[in-house]
Scaffold this active site. Structure first.
Site, PDB file in Angstrom:
ATOM      1  N   PRO A 226      40.991  47.866  33.251  1.00 44.40           N
ATOM      2  CA  PRO A 226      41.937  46.746  33.221  1.00 44.40           C
ATOM      3  C   PRO A 226      41.439  45.584  34.083  1.00 44.40           C
ATOM      4  CG  PRO A 226      43.011  48.799  33.902  1.00 44.40           C
ATOM      5  CD  PRO A 226      41.548  49.062  33.849  1.00 44.40           C
ATOM      6  N   LEU A 227      41.630  44.375  33.575  1.00 48.02           N
ATOM      7  CA  LEU A 227      41.136  43.194  34.278  1.00 48.02           C
ATOM      8  C   LEU A 227      41.739  43.077  35.677  1.00 48.02           C
ATOM      9  CD1 LEU A 227      39.012  41.353  33.081  1.00 48.02           C
ATOM     10  CD2 LEU A 227      40.779  39.653  32.677  1.00 48.02           C
ATOM     11  N   CYS A 228      42.993  43.559  35.839  1.00 50.57           N
ATOM     12  CA  CYS A 228      43.632  43.411  37.153  1.00 50.57           C
ATOM     13  C   CYS A 228      42.934  44.290  38.199  1.00 50.57           C
ATOM     14  CB  CYS A 228      45.119  43.729  37.061  1.00 50.57           C
ATOM     15  SG  CYS A 228      45.468  45.359  36.430  1.00 50.57           S
ATOM     16  N   THR A 229      42.425  45.450  37.771  1.00 53.16           N
ATOM     17  CA  THR A 229      41.670  46.300  38.694  1.00 53.16           C
ATOM     18  C   THR A 229      40.425  45.577  39.173  1.00 53.16           C
ATOM     19  OG1 THR A 229      42.394  48.250  37.491  1.00 53.16           O
ATOM     20  CG2 THR A 229      40.498  48.525  38.926  1.00 53.16           C
ATOM     21  N   GLU A 232      41.625  42.639  41.455  1.00 56.88           N
ATOM     22  CA  GLU A 232      42.357  42.866  42.703  1.00 56.88           C
ATOM     23  C   GLU A 232      41.935  44.096  43.481  1.00 56.88           C
ATOM     24  OE1 GLU A 232      46.306  42.725  41.141  1.00 56.88           O
ATOM     25  OE2 GLU A 232      45.812  40.748  40.339  1.00 56.88           O
TER      26      GLU A 232
END
Ligand SMILES: [Zn+2]
EC number: 6.2.1.64
Length: 453
Positions: A226-229, A232
């Site tokens: 996932p891009l958020c991983t 962030e």
């Protein structure tokens, strides 16, 4: 030894002839008896060599690491009519192991160069190249081969070809009244694959033995981070590399189009990934790892390719000549620790979407059509990305959803509960760009959710 160069001399194929002019303890033993009833009896005769030289047509799919080995092996085993299909051109990074290619060939189609090289080197063989995606060829074209050998690195291409070959199988009614595949329409597939020091060889008799789709759930879905991983909470070196590649670079150079093969770009990503890794205290960012992550490279080992291709070529030879029992139906090669190569048999899956009786899926009757299609994407047996659906005797019409120019006419159905479109137990015919032919999907309404009227 001029005779060895002469493809028509008896001496040239003397070694191959030893296998086809004499019987042996393994001829017609084992799987021929279980797969074919009655078993196909091997009759040794000199004409077999003439058959593989002049008549038998073998298709090699892929002209990469495995494909180069396969073409060389098959040509030297006496196969005289070989076709090769590949949509790639030669990259400089291929040259260390794809030994049919030279520096001057960089940028040219792999299939064309490989065909030229093998024909120059092995006298009397005709290799016909096809520089295009496998999807560009139709059923009639695939029907023309005695055996198809796959040297692919993509699951999607294997799925497509497997489904194509299953769709070619005609059925007949046996004396016992059963619906059985007409064996004359079954074209066997030999599938080779390698990853690092590991590999596999597999024989598939479409609709007779386990097909590729029967065992699809053995392959994990491609890992998507996932891009958020990445943005962030990076946890691995790969996350840091992907951050520099997918987020930092586009931010810094909004107009820039990165060239993944450009060493300057690779260095840029490496340096930035290293900084990020230091900040999060993550080890393991190296230039080589960076190249691997951004180019999505699976390590390729030349010796693994050679071993797996040789095993595939001998399976093809056994299948076409019938001189010995072929693999039933899977061989694993583990070269990392010694030379462990066990064999085992994949069983057919009665619910296989391609060669079985159809897939059963349960859903609540109030499930929307959109949600049903999402379930089709997530279901490991289906993994359909853009399905079109129809059902015979549908409540609003037979077509439930269609992609392409007519799509707008069916958008209204997307939010409807499926119970307003068809009954429980209905068989949906599903087509998807990833799979040739249509899949039979039986949708059962989950009983606890059925609302009594
Ligand atoms: Zn199957």
């Amino acid at each position: 030894m001029a005779t060895l160069d002469d493809p028509d001399s008896a001496e040239r194929w003397a070694d191959v002839s030893l296998l086809t002019t004499r019987s042996g303890p393994l001829a017609n033993e084992g799987n021929y008896g279980t797969l074919f009833n009655p078993p196909v009896i091997f009759e040794p005769m000199p004409e077999i060599v003439q058959f593989i030289r002049n008549m038998a047509r073998v298709l090699v799919v892929g002209a990469g690491g495995l494909g180069c080995e396969l073409l060389k092996d098959l040509a030297l085993m006496g196969f005289g009519q070989i076709d090769v299909i590949d949509m790639d051109t030669i990259d400089v990074s291929n040259l260390n192991r794809q030994f049919l290619f030279r520096n001057a060939d960089v940028g040219r189609p792999k299939a064309t160069v490989a065909a030229e090289f093998v024909m120059k080197r092995v006298k009397g063989v005709t290799v016909t190249p096809h520089y295009c995606p496998i999807q560009e060829k139709d059923a009639e074209w695939y029907r023309g081969f005695q055996v198809i050998v796959m040297g692919l690195d993509s699951i999607e291409a294997r799925r497509w070809l497997n489904a194509m070959m299953c769709s070619l199988v005609r059925y007949e009614t046996s004396e016992a009244g059963e619906r059985v595949p007409d064996l004359t329409s079954v074209i066997p597939l030999v599938d080779g694959g390698t990853e690092g020091f590991q590999g596999h060889v597999r024989t598939i008799y479409p609709c007779v033995s386990a097909c590729f789709e029967c065992t699809l759930d053995l392959f994990p879905p491609q890992q998507a981070v996932p891009l958020c991983t990445i943005a962030e909470t990076p946890r691995s070196a790969a996350h840091c590399i992907l951050y520099a590649h997918l987020i930092e670079y586009p931010k810094e150079f909004p107009e820039g189009k990165p060239d993944k093969d450009d060493p300057a770009y690779q260095n840029w990503v490496y340096t930035h990934a290293l900084e990020r890794a230091k900040r999060f205290n993550i080890p393991g960012v190296t230039l080589m790892h960076t190249q691997g992550v951004i180019k999505n490279i699976i390590p390729a080992i030349a010796s693994t390719n050679a071993i797996v291709a040789a095993a595939c070529a001998s399976e093809a030879f056994k299948i076409v000549t019938n001189c010995a029992a072929f693999l039933d139906n899977n061989l694993m090669y583990m070269g990392g620790q010694g030379l462990y190569a066990p064999t085992f048999k994949y069983e057919r899956n009665a619910q296989c979407v391609v060669c079985g009786d159809g897939v059963v899926m349960t859903a609540a009757p109030q499930t929307s059509l959109t949600l049903l299609m999402e379930k089709m994407a997530e279901d490991p047996r289906l993994r359909l990305k853009a399905p079109s659906l129809s059902v015979v005797g549908g409540k609003k019409g037979d077509t439930l959803y269609m992609r392409g120019i007519l799509e707008t006419e069916y958008v209204a159905y997307l939010d409807l509960p499926i119970s307003e479109l068809f009954d429980s137990g209905a068989t949906l015919h599903v087509t998807d760009p990833g799979v040739p032919g249509s899949i039979r999907l039986i949708v059962e309404f989950a009983c606890e959710d059925i609302v009594l009227e």
